[in-house]
Design a protein around this motif. Structure first.
Motif, PDB file in Angstrom:
ATOM      1  N   ASP A   1       0.828  -1.211   0.000  1.00  0.00           N
ATOM      2  CA  ASP A   1       0.000   0.000   0.000  1.00  0.00           C
ATOM      3  C   ASP A   1       0.857   1.253   0.000  1.00  0.00           C
ATOM      4  OD1 ASP A   1      -2.251  -1.554   0.003  1.00  0.00           O
ATOM      5  OD2 ASP A   1      -2.572  -1.433   2.166  1.00  0.00           O
ATOM      6  N   VAL A   2       1.934   1.228   0.772  1.00  0.00           N
ATOM      7  CA  VAL A   2       2.816   2.396   0.849  1.00  0.00           C
ATOM      8  C   VAL A   2       3.529   2.599  -0.483  1.00  0.00           C
ATOM      9  CG1 VAL A   2       4.842   3.359   1.990  1.00  0.00           C
ATOM     10  CG2 VAL A   2       3.096   2.188   3.335  1.00  0.00           C
ATOM     11  N   LYS A   3       3.927   1.510  -1.135  1.00  0.00           N
ATOM     12  CA  LYS A   3       4.591   1.641  -2.439  1.00  0.00           C
ATOM     13  C   LYS A   3       3.686   2.326  -3.457  1.00  0.00           C
ATOM     14  CE  LYS A   3       7.654  -2.338  -1.861  1.00  0.00           C
ATOM     15  NZ  LYS A   3       7.981  -3.716  -2.264  1.00  0.00           N
ATOM     16  N   VAL A   4       2.403   1.998  -3.402  1.00  0.00           N
ATOM     17  CA  VAL A   4       1.454   2.644  -4.311  1.00  0.00           C
ATOM     18  C   VAL A   4       1.378   4.145  -4.009  1.00  0.00           C
ATOM     19  CG1 VAL A   4      -0.951   2.745  -5.049  1.00  0.00           C
ATOM     20  CG2 VAL A   4       0.122   0.533  -4.620  1.00  0.00           C
ATOM     21  N   LEU A   5       1.293   4.499  -2.724  1.00  0.00           N
ATOM     22  CA  LEU A   5       1.261   5.912  -2.328  1.00  0.00           C
ATOM     23  C   LEU A   5       2.512   6.640  -2.815  1.00  0.00           C
ATOM     24  CD1 LEU A   5       0.253   8.353  -0.601  1.00  0.00           C
ATOM     25  CD2 LEU A   5       1.506   7.343   1.319  1.00  0.00           C
ATOM     26  N   VAL A   6       3.671   6.023  -2.615  1.00  0.00           N
ATOM     27  CA  VAL A   6       4.934   6.640  -3.030  1.00  0.00           C
ATOM     28  C   VAL A   6       4.962   6.803  -4.549  1.00  0.00           C
ATOM     29  CG1 VAL A   6       7.429   6.341  -3.108  1.00  0.00           C
ATOM     30  CG2 VAL A   6       6.179   5.765  -1.030  1.00  0.00           C
ATOM     31  N   ALA A   7       4.536   5.779  -5.270  1.00  0.00           N
ATOM     32  CA  ALA A   7       4.546   5.854  -6.732  1.00  0.00           C
ATOM     33  C   ALA A   7       3.653   6.990  -7.221  1.00  0.00           C
ATOM     34  CB  ALA A   7       4.093   4.521  -7.324  1.00  0.00           C
ATOM     35  N   ARG A   8       2.479   7.134  -6.604  1.00  0.00           N
ATOM     36  CA  ARG A   8       1.565   8.200  -7.019  1.00  0.00           C
ATOM     37  C   ARG A   8       2.106   9.583  -6.671  1.00  0.00           C
ATOM     38  NH1 ARG A   8      -3.856   5.093  -4.910  1.00  0.00           N
ATOM     39  NH2 ARG A   8      -4.238   3.852  -6.794  1.00  0.00           N
ATOM     40  N   THR A   9       2.830   9.668  -5.544  1.00  0.00           N
ATOM     41  CA  THR A   9       3.287  10.981  -5.067  1.00  0.00           C
ATOM     42  C   THR A   9       4.555  11.443  -5.775  1.00  0.00           C
ATOM     43  OG1 THR A   9       2.368  10.417  -2.891  1.00  0.00           O
ATOM     44  CG2 THR A   9       3.835  12.316  -3.002  1.00  0.00           C
ATOM     45  N   VAL A  10       5.559  10.586  -5.850  1.00  0.00           N
ATOM     46  CA  VAL A  10       6.863  11.037  -6.379  1.00  0.00           C
ATOM     47  C   VAL A  10       7.311  10.235  -7.598  1.00  0.00           C
ATOM     48  CG1 VAL A  10       7.616  11.882  -4.126  1.00  0.00           C
ATOM     49  CG2 VAL A  10       8.144   9.538  -4.783  1.00  0.00           C
ATOM     50  N   GLY A  11       6.452   9.344  -8.109  1.00  0.00           N
ATOM     51  CA  GLY A  11       6.864   8.525  -9.253  1.00  0.00           C
ATOM     52  C   GLY A  11       7.302   9.357 -10.445  1.00  0.00           C
ATOM     53  N   SER A  12       6.488  10.320 -10.836  1.00  0.00           N
ATOM     54  CA  SER A  12       6.821  11.161 -11.995  1.00  0.00           C
ATOM     55  C   SER A  12       8.092  11.952 -11.749  1.00  0.00           C
ATOM     56  CB  SER A  12       5.661  12.110 -12.297  1.00  0.00           C
ATOM     57  OG  SER A  12       4.518  11.400 -12.686  1.00  0.00           O
ATOM     58  N   CYS A  13       8.256  12.460 -10.526  1.00  0.00           N
ATOM     59  CA  CYS A  13       9.468  13.226 -10.183  1.00  0.00           C
ATOM     60  C   CYS A  13      10.715  12.345 -10.326  1.00  0.00           C
ATOM     61  CB  CYS A  13       9.332  13.751  -8.758  1.00  0.00           C
ATOM     62  SG  CYS A  13      10.813  14.572  -8.122  1.00  0.00           S
ATOM     63  N   LEU A  14      10.651  11.138  -9.807  1.00  0.00           N
ATOM     64  CA  LEU A  14      11.804  10.226  -9.902  1.00  0.00           C
ATOM     65  C   LEU A  14      12.098   9.851 -11.347  1.00  0.00           C
ATOM     66  CD1 LEU A  14      10.945   7.900  -6.875  1.00  0.00           C
ATOM     67  CD2 LEU A  14      12.797   9.572  -6.991  1.00  0.00           C
ATOM     68  N   ILE A  15      11.053   9.655 -12.143  1.00  0.00           N
ATOM     69  CA  ILE A  15      11.257   9.331 -13.563  1.00  0.00           C
ATOM     70  C   ILE A  15      11.939  10.489 -14.282  1.00  0.00           C
ATOM     71  CG2 ILE A  15      10.057   8.870 -15.741  1.00  0.00           C
ATOM     72  CD1 ILE A  15       7.975   7.304 -14.048  1.00  0.00           C
ATOM     73  N   ASN A  16      11.548  11.713 -13.959  1.00  0.00           N
ATOM     74  CA  ASN A  16      12.187  12.888 -14.580  1.00  0.00           C
ATOM     75  C   ASN A  16      13.652  12.985 -14.191  1.00  0.00           C
ATOM     76  OD1 ASN A  16       9.878  13.733 -15.932  1.00  0.00           O
ATOM     77  ND2 ASN A  16       9.150  14.965 -14.199  1.00  0.00           N
ATOM     78  N   ILE A  17      13.955  12.691 -12.923  1.00  0.00           N
ATOM     79  CA  ILE A  17      15.368  12.694 -12.491  1.00  0.00           C
ATOM     80  C   ILE A  17      16.141  11.621 -13.251  1.00  0.00           C
ATOM     81  CG2 ILE A  17      16.914  12.280 -10.550  1.00  0.00           C
ATOM     82  CD1 ILE A  17      14.714  13.389  -8.701  1.00  0.00           C
TER      83      ILE A  17
END
Length: 813
Positions: free
Chosen positions: A309-325
């Motif tokens: 559940d936490v992984k899903v929250l993290v992916a939704r919150t910072v997934g795009s940011c991490l992909i851009n980095i």
């Protein structure tokens, strides 16, 4: 000391913060010091024109009320009208009062200092603490006096008191002392005081706990103390727990929340909060923090153990940011982002979030890029791991563009590149890329594209070679991939495994290891089960290598409960039986196969497994194997040898008498047994097969009906076979299969069996009165394939639904 506070000091009351001055004096109070309006010692005395002195604030309020009430100003004491409301400061009186106050305060503080030691009684300590509270609240500058009087260490010592009341009041006093005073906070930050305060947080549902968290909140307003609080083992964990407690009072929860919010100023505290389940501060820093902090916490995120559940929250919150980095950062930034993405991609829901956020194109680019700006191999391994995680989420990957010209993960060029990397990198990345192909071949929408690309690249042999890899993960990924490919390229894989290199032997060794039942063993036996069952060369090699004997022993150990590993026991058993059944497909071509079946009495094993309720595939495979064995029975039945005729009988045939031989098989007219000739009648298998005809799985029904059809097949006594079915009460279940018409295969098989049954006149006569059977046969006669229509026509003739013209018209050839 108690007497100096007039003996009437209420140490428990906090409602009157100022405390009545009579209780606080040491020197006598002169009447001139007291305001006639407030009855308290004046701070800013002023004099009216008539010579009366009042507290400035009090007399100003009196004059205001006079004006508001429409009255002329009068003296509150004499009630005489005043010509002027001018207020003249009484500087001399004010200075006298201040000196009197200073002497009193010094004396009171000295008395407090004498009382604040652990040897004093509670009745002495409590008034002293209350006075310090009053003193600090009466003037902000008084906190410096308390500081300079070295009272703070004495109050801290009170935290060690045996009295809960003293400890609570000491915590409260310290909070008042440090409010809006950084110097006093600094004193509390020295030594172990903060650790002591944190210990009070563990006092479940007590006032000490409430006072401690309020004090920590004040201390956390100092950036210098934030790191100190966070460095105390368990402090952040307890605070996080308090914020989620449903039994805590709301004020305490609010103070804990605010304390944690202050502690977020320190990066180490943010890390601790994340470790203890409070991830939002870390995610906020990754989104909004300075670049150095952002990368440091992204890398830290990669090391955290997170639930799904936490992984899903993290992916939704910072997934795009991490992909851009990952796409645009320098090598250090890309490494931090990849590390975090590796962590959060490892569960199916979060992987799908990352797919929608656009992770696939940069991942594929990182893997395939060579030359300048390419990832070092250690980071390509991370990229390959993320890609394997994402692909195994079960998404539809033939619709997501990952490269130029609308290429997808299953485009031929992309698969060729993956295969090239698999053949030219180290075991770790090879394993992950094989897992990528496992994921792509697990979906019916993408498997054929991957199969086509593998065939066009000629990579079959190189993929099969990984079966012998010494690394368990690599070997498992290879076996799983080949298992997925085997339904679509079984002959190519069988040819590759039959080679002299020894991959077949490696698979057999994996299966035969008696270490419980592992995922690898289930996959290995599943792979062999999917290979073409009539491949004589593969079966012969397995016979030569003793594979079937090893597999038989594994089946028996499962039956006896000797094998551990319940998770994979069902697929493992299903695979074992499918492989073992291979020998029944080559009986007519391979004498060693017959010998093996006799040696291990496989017919008895498969009959026993027909009753494996809940294991549909086990029942289906067992019925199919029994069909194959039963078909061979007519070739294995031994005809009895007649005794030689006597001398008289040879000269006078009239004296000869035909010998009567008993114990012959009704079906095969010879000497039969289950073990030697695989006779179903001798093995009492007919009743068990009939019991499966009402199974909910049509494949089990079809296999059972096919096995039953062998007792009325060409080469056996069909009339006796029908009688065997009758005696086993099998006619009605067989007719029910015909009536249900669940699949075309079942209809075809049922029509064939029913036609043979109807050759018996008594049965045909009885069935002719059932309109449902007639309708089912007519339907087959009209709509089935050509061969089935012919058989249905013969069946209809048996029950006189179609006239038989064979005796009217001559045979036209």
């Amino acid at each position: 000391m108690a007497g100096s506070w007039d003996g009437g000091y209420d140490s428990g009351s906090q409602s009157d913060g100022s405390y009545h001055f009579e209780r606080l004096h040491i020197e006598p109070i002169y009447d001139a010091f007291v305001c006639p309006l407030t009855k308290q010692v004046m701070r800013d005395p002023v004099t009216l024109e008539n010579g009366q002195t009042f507290e400035r604030e009090a007399i100003e309020k009196w004059f205001k009320e006079c004006r508001e009430n429409g009255r002329k100003p009068v003296c509150p004491l004499t009630q005489k009208e005043l010509r002027s409301t001018d207020l003249n400061p009484s500087i001399a009186l004010r200075n006298t009062i201040e000196e009197w106050n200073a002497r009193n305060e010094a004396a009171q503080l000295d008395m407090a200092r004498k009382s604040l030691n652990l040897g004093s009684s509670e009745s002495d300590i409590m008034p002293a603490l209350k006075y310090v509270q009053y003193f600090c609240q009466s003037s902000r500058s008084n906190k410096h006096v308390v500081h300079n009087s070295e009272l703070i260490p004495m109050i801290i010592d009170m935290l060690k008191s045996s009295s809960r009341k003293v400890r609570c009041t000491a915590l409260e006093t310290l909070r008042i002392v440090v409010e809006e005073d950084d110097d006093n906070k600094e004193i509390l930050g020295q030594g172990d005081t903060v650790r002591t305060i944190v210990k009070f947080l563990s006092h479940e549902l007590s006032r000490e706990r409430e006072e401690a968290v309020s004090l920590l909140y004040e201390l956390s307003k100092s950036e210098a103390l934030c790191e100190k609080i966070g460095s105390i083992n368990g402090a952040i964990l307890i605070l996080v727990g308090m914020t989620s407690s449903k039994s805590e009072n709301l004020l305490t929860v609010e103070k804990a929340e605010k304390t944690l919010a202050n502690l977020e100023k320190c990066e180490n505290n943010v890390r601790q909060m994340a470790e203890n389940g409070r991830l939002q501060p870390l995610l906020t820093q990754i989104l909004e923090g300075p670049q150095e902090t952002k990368l440091s916490l992204a890398a830290f995120l990669g090391d955290l153990a997170l639930n799904s559940d936490v992984k899903v929250l993290v992916a939704r919150t910072v997934g795009s940011c991490l992909i851009n980095i990952m796409k645009s950062g320098n090598m250090q930034a890309r490494e931090a982002a990849l590390k975090a993405l590796n962590q959060i991609s490892s569960c199916e829901p979060s992987a799908k979030v990352l797919i929608h956020a656009g992770i696939l194109p940069p991942l594929v680019k990182d893997l395939f890029t060579v030359g300048s700006n390419h990832l070092p191999m250690r980071l390509k391994e991370v990229s390959a791991t993320i890609l394997a995680n994402v692909v195994n989420s079960g998404h539809d990957f033939d619709s997501i563009t990952v490269g130029p010209d609308n290429q997808t993960l299953v485009s031929e060029d992309i698969v060729h590149n993956l295969l090239h990397l698999i053949s030219n990198t180290g075991p770790t990345i090879e394993c992950k890329l094989l897992q990528v192909l496992v994921g792509l071949t697990s979906s019916p929408t993408t498997v054929l594209s991957v199969v086509s690309a593998i065939k066009s690249s000629g990579a079959t042999i190189s993929l099969v070679q990984f079966v012998e890899a010494p690394q368990n993960d690599l070997r498992l990924a290879s076996i799983e991939l080949i298992q997925n490919l085997s339904p679509h390229m079984g002959h190519e894989l069988a040819d590759a495994l039959r080679g002299a290199v020894g991959q077949l032997g490696s698979l057999i060794r994996v299966i035969s290891e008696n270490v419980g039942i592992s995922k690898e063993q289930a996959a290995a036996v599943g792979l062999l089960a999917e290979l073409p069952e009539r491949d004589l060369g593969l079966t012969r090699q397995m016979l030569d290598e003793g594979a079937f004997g090893l597999i038989f022993s594994r089946v028996k150990s499962i039956q006896l409960g000797e094998t551990r590993g319940s998770r994979f026991v069902t697929p493992f058993l299903e695979g074992l039986l499918s492989v073992l059944a291979r020998v029944t497909f080559v009986l007519s071509d391979e004498p060693d196969a017959i010998a093996l079946c006799r040696e291990h009495n496989l017919a008895a094993l498969f009959i026993e497994l027909l009753q494996s309720n809940g294991l549909d595939k086990v029942q289906m495979v067992s019925a199919t194997a029994l069909e194959n064995l039963s078909l061979e029975s007519k070739n294995l039945t031994k005809l009895p040898e007649l005794p030689p005729s006597g001398f008289c009988a040879s000269i006078f045939p009239c004296f000869s008498k035909q010998p009567v031989i008993t114990g012959l098989c009704r079906l095969h007219r010879g000497l039969c047994s289950l073990k030697e000739t695989f006779c179903l009648l001798e093995g009492h298998a007919v009743e068990k097969l009939i019991a499966l005809l009402d199974h909910t799985n049509e494949k089990v029904v079809e296999a059972s009906l096919a096995a039953l059809s062998t007792v009325i097949d060409d080469g056996v006594d069909i009339e006796q076979g029908v009688m065997v079915l009758c005696e086993a009460q099998g006619i009605k279940p067989i007719l029910d299969v015909l009536l249900e018409k669940r699949t075309e295969n079942l209809q075809r098989r049922a029509v064939w069996v029913v036609e043979r049954i109807l050759r018996t006149d008594d049965i045909a006569y009885e069935v002719s009165g059932d309109p449902n059977v007639s309708t089912a046969l007519v339907d087959a006669f009209q709509h089935a394939d050509y061969r089935t229509r012919q058989i249905a026509e013969r069946a209809l003739k048996h029950i006189d639904k179609i006239p038989n013209f064979s005796g009217i018209f001559p045979n036209m050839g």
